[in-house]
Design an enzyme around this catalytic site. Structure first.
Site, PDB file in Angstrom:
ATOM      1  N   CYS A 112      -5.821  15.126   0.674  1.00 49.00           N
ATOM      2  CA  CYS A 112      -7.103  14.784   0.048  1.00 49.00           C
ATOM      3  C   CYS A 112      -7.792  16.068  -0.381  1.00 49.00           C
ATOM      4  O   CYS A 112      -7.566  17.130   0.209  1.00 49.00           O
ATOM      5  CB  CYS A 112      -7.984  14.007   1.022  1.00 49.00           C
ATOM      6  SG  CYS A 112      -9.544  13.416   0.295  1.00 49.00           S
ATOM      7  N   PHE A 133       0.843  -1.187   0.000  1.00 49.63           N
ATOM      8  CA  PHE A 133       0.000   0.000   0.000  1.00 49.63           C
ATOM      9  C   PHE A 133       0.881   1.240   0.000  1.00 49.63           C
ATOM     10  O   PHE A 133       1.742   1.408   0.868  1.00 49.63           O
ATOM     11  CB  PHE A 133      -0.940  -0.003   1.209  1.00 49.63           C
ATOM     12  CG  PHE A 133      -2.249  -0.696   0.936  1.00 49.63           C
ATOM     13  CD1 PHE A 133      -3.432   0.023   0.871  1.00 49.63           C
ATOM     14  CD2 PHE A 133      -2.290  -2.056   0.697  1.00 49.63           C
ATOM     15  CE1 PHE A 133      -4.638  -0.607   0.591  1.00 49.63           C
ATOM     16  CE2 PHE A 133      -3.475  -2.704   0.421  1.00 49.63           C
ATOM     17  CZ  PHE A 133      -4.661  -1.975   0.368  1.00 49.63           C
ATOM     18  N   CYS A 177     -14.639   9.594   6.720  1.00 52.86           N
ATOM     19  CA  CYS A 177     -13.324   8.995   6.472  1.00 52.86           C
ATOM     20  C   CYS A 177     -12.662   8.618   7.798  1.00 52.86           C
ATOM     21  O   CYS A 177     -12.656   9.393   8.754  1.00 52.86           O
ATOM     22  CB  CYS A 177     -12.433   9.975   5.711  1.00 52.86           C
ATOM     23  SG  CYS A 177     -10.785   9.331   5.382  1.00 52.86           S
ATOM     24  N   ASP A 178     -12.078   7.402   7.846  1.00 49.22           N
ATOM     25  CA  ASP A 178     -11.416   6.931   9.064  1.00 49.22           C
ATOM     26  C   ASP A 178      -9.933   6.655   8.830  1.00 49.22           C
ATOM     27  O   ASP A 178      -9.303   5.906   9.572  1.00 49.22           O
ATOM     28  CB  ASP A 178     -12.105   5.673   9.613  1.00 49.22           C
ATOM     29  CG  ASP A 178     -12.112   4.527   8.607  1.00 49.22           C
ATOM     30  OD1 ASP A 178     -11.579   4.696   7.490  1.00 49.22           O
ATOM     31  OD2 ASP A 178     -12.648   3.451   8.942  1.00 49.22           O
ATOM     32  N   THR A 179      -9.364   7.272   7.789  1.00 53.69           N
ATOM     33  CA  THR A 179      -7.972   7.034   7.426  1.00 53.69           C
ATOM     34  C   THR A 179      -7.107   8.230   7.785  1.00 53.69           C
ATOM     35  O   THR A 179      -7.474   9.378   7.521  1.00 53.69           O
ATOM     36  CB  THR A 179      -7.857   6.766   5.910  1.00 53.69           C
ATOM     37  OG1 THR A 179      -8.666   5.639   5.579  1.00 53.69           O
ATOM     38  CG2 THR A 179      -6.427   6.490   5.520  1.00 53.69           C
ATOM     39  N   GLU A 233      -7.013   3.429  -5.665  1.00 53.90           N
ATOM     40  CA  GLU A 233      -8.287   3.622  -4.985  1.00 53.90           C
ATOM     41  C   GLU A 233      -8.519   5.120  -4.891  1.00 53.90           C
ATOM     42  O   GLU A 233      -7.774   5.826  -4.217  1.00 53.90           O
ATOM     43  CB  GLU A 233      -8.257   2.977  -3.602  1.00 53.90           C
ATOM     44  CG  GLU A 233      -8.134   1.461  -3.646  1.00 53.90           C
ATOM     45  CD  GLU A 233      -8.185   0.825  -2.268  1.00 53.90           C
ATOM     46  OE1 GLU A 233      -8.130   1.563  -1.260  1.00 53.90           O
ATOM     47  OE2 GLU A 233      -8.268  -0.409  -2.203  1.00 53.90           O
ATOM     48  N   CYS A 245     -16.464  14.839   2.631  1.00 55.99           N
ATOM     49  CA  CYS A 245     -16.539  13.474   3.139  1.00 55.99           C
ATOM     50  C   CYS A 245     -16.337  13.497   4.649  1.00 55.99           C
ATOM     51  O   CYS A 245     -15.226  13.741   5.125  1.00 55.99           O
ATOM     52  CB  CYS A 245     -15.483  12.602   2.469  1.00 55.99           C
ATOM     53  SG  CYS A 245     -15.482  10.889   3.064  1.00 55.99           S
ATOM     54  N   HIS A 248      -9.619  -6.558   6.742  1.00 56.48           N
ATOM     55  CA  HIS A 248      -8.399  -6.183   7.453  1.00 56.48           C
ATOM     56  C   HIS A 248      -8.691  -5.713   8.871  1.00 56.48           C
ATOM     57  O   HIS A 248      -7.882  -5.925   9.787  1.00 56.48           O
ATOM     58  CB  HIS A 248      -7.638  -5.099   6.680  1.00 56.48           C
ATOM     59  CG  HIS A 248      -8.434  -3.880   6.356  1.00 56.48           C
ATOM     60  ND1 HIS A 248      -9.484  -3.901   5.466  1.00 56.48           N
ATOM     61  CD2 HIS A 248      -8.357  -2.605   6.810  1.00 56.48           C
ATOM     62  CE1 HIS A 248     -10.004  -2.692   5.375  1.00 56.48           C
ATOM     63  NE2 HIS A 248      -9.348  -1.888   6.178  1.00 56.48           N
TER      64      HIS A 248
END
Length: 213
Positions: A31, A25, A49-51, A119, A46, A207
């Site tokens: 973003c 990855f 988002c949890d990233t 992605e 958004c 994951h």
């Protein structure tokens, strides 16, 4: 151009069509739909988002001056022991990778033998040469990229319902239950939608179940 990268790591793809496939990855910083800072979440396009894509302080992250330098870092993350058995696979993600990913980097990664996937939220046009395109549309964000290999819709999203996307030119369509306090309810709703609309398949974030990155 220089590249700002949050992290580079080797794991299994946890969701969508390639679930279970070993991959490096390559997570780009930044973003175009929110800053990544909690103070700005309420005004972001958004909001779910949890990233963590802020900064360049993650494992393998940093600033890379050239495509070759970054491609070499990705190559280093792929274990040499797997070389005879499978084509190396890299997932370019973020944040929003198309803010930085360009044709030169794609070519550099492919020079090292990588199959290059992305992605993206679909609001930007990708450079040529990608091997796999996964688009995850977001409500209230203009969808520019309307064809590819995989459309993966976080569900439910008011203003971004499956029927809005099912006529687009993608090979595979996935519903992914929105994580959070209502995950169980969202999973049941996504499951039922897929049963009633078999064009769609259920994507589970394996994951998180397995406790891997």
């Amino acid at each position: 151009m220089a590249y700002a990268v949050k992290e580079i790591y080797y794991t299994l793809q946890g969701e969508g069509h390639m679930t279970g496939r070993p991959a490096v990855f390559l997570r780009f910083a930044g973003c175009n739909l929110w800053s990544g800072h909690e103070r700005d979440r309420s005004t972001a396009v958004c909001k779910f988002c949890d990233t963590d894509f802020v900064g360049v302080d993650g494992k393998g992250g940093g600033r890379f001056a050239t495509p070759v330098e970054l491609a070499n870092a990705v190559r280093t993350a792929w274990p040499d022991s797997t070389a005879p058995y499978a084509r190396p696979y890299v997932v370019c993600t973020g944040g929003e990778p198309l803010l930085q990913l360009d044709a030169d980097l794609i070519q550099a990664l492919q020079f090292y033998g990588f199959e290059v996937a992305i992605e993206t939220n679909g609001t930007l046009t990708p450079p040529p040469g990608l091997d796999w395109i996964c688009v995850s549309p977001k409500a209230d964000a203009p969808l520019v990229l309307v064809e590819g290999n995989e459309l993966k819709l976080v569900f439910p999203q008011p203003g971004a319902m499956p029927v809005q996307f099912e006529s687009l030119a993608f090979d595979h369509f996935f519903l992914q239950p929105m994580d959070g306090p209502e995950l169980a309810e969202n999973t049941k709703a996504a499951l039922n939608y897929c049963l009633q609309n078999p064009q769609w398949r259920l994507s589970v974030q394996t994951h998180k179940v397995l406790g891997i990155p």
